[in-house]
Design a protein around this motif. Structure first.
Motif, short mmCIF file in Angstrom:
data_model
loop_
_atom_site.label_atom_id
_atom_site.label_comp_id
_atom_site.label_asym_id
_atom_site.label_seq_id
_atom_site.Cartn_x
_atom_site.Cartn_y
_atom_site.Cartn_z
N SER A 73 32.86 53.68 47.50
CA SER A 73 34.21 53.14 47.56
C SER A 73 34.85 53.27 46.19
N GLU A 74 36.03 53.83 46.16
CA GLU A 74 36.76 54.01 44.90
C GLU A 74 38.20 53.53 45.09
N ILE A 75 38.35 52.29 45.52
CA ILE A 75 39.68 51.74 45.78
C ILE A 75 40.30 51.19 44.49
N ALA A 79 44.19 50.95 43.15
CA ALA A 79 44.80 49.62 43.11
C ALA A 79 45.38 49.33 41.73
N GLU A 80 44.61 49.67 40.69
CA GLU A 80 45.08 49.44 39.32
C GLU A 80 46.39 50.18 39.07
N GLU A 81 46.44 51.42 39.49
CA GLU A 81 47.62 52.26 39.30
C GLU A 81 48.83 51.67 40.01
N LEU A 93 43.28 39.81 42.60
CA LEU A 93 43.16 40.79 43.68
C LEU A 93 42.44 42.05 43.18
N LEU A 94 42.79 42.51 42.00
CA LEU A 94 42.11 43.68 41.41
C LEU A 94 40.63 43.39 41.22
N ASP A 95 40.32 42.20 40.75
CA ASP A 95 38.93 41.82 40.55
C ASP A 95 38.18 41.85 41.88
N LEU A 96 38.79 41.31 42.94
CA LEU A 96 38.15 41.30 44.26
C LEU A 96 37.96 42.71 44.80
N ILE A 97 38.94 43.57 44.59
CA ILE A 97 38.82 44.96 45.05
C ILE A 97 37.71 45.67 44.28
N GLY A 98 37.61 45.40 42.99
CA GLY A 98 36.51 45.94 42.19
C GLY A 98 35.16 45.48 42.71
N GLN A 99 35.09 44.20 43.10
CA GLN A 99 33.85 43.66 43.66
C GLN A 99 33.54 44.32 45.00
N LEU A 100 34.58 44.61 45.80
CA LEU A 100 34.38 45.27 47.09
C LEU A 100 33.82 46.69 46.86
#
Length: 108
Positions: A73-75, A79-81, A93-100
């Motif tokens: 997964s490379e979301i 997301a950052e962009e 939200l970015l932190d959660l997506i990184g964790q995902l």
């Protein structure tokens, strides 16, 4: 906690955070928009819509049907962009997506 439980929990947290900062939409996009073949449906959906209407439901369905989860997964980079351009505070939200991303990656 199993990988599936961890991913499941993150999906709930991502949804809650999107609702919290106003990125969760009540109205679903048109079916044609959801059928885009572009990565993240960039040509038809806002990134947060892609997360809400495609990513989360797809992962939830995989968990419910006990299908194997994606192994990569490379979301987060996308997301950052995208989130840089938003006024909302997207740090959590970015932190959660990184964790995902991390939870979906299979370590050999």
């Amino acid at each position: 906690m199993s990988r599936v439980q961890h991913v499941s929990l993150l999906l709930i947290e991502i949804r809650a955070e999107m609702e919290n900062i106003g990125l969760w939409k009540e109205d679903a996009p048109a079916a044609e928009a959801l059928a885009s073949v572009q990565p993240f449906c960039v040509d038809t959906l806002a990134f947060n819509e892609w997360i809400q209407w495609l990513l989360l439901p797809r992962l939830e369905m995989m968990i419910k049907q006990q299908l194997p989860l994606p192994q990569n997964s490379e979301i987060h980079p996308m997301a950052e962009e995208v989130f840089k351009q938003l006024e909302e505070d997207t740090d959590r939200l970015l932190d959660l997506i990184g964790q995902l991303d991390q939870a979906l990656r299979v370590h050999h």
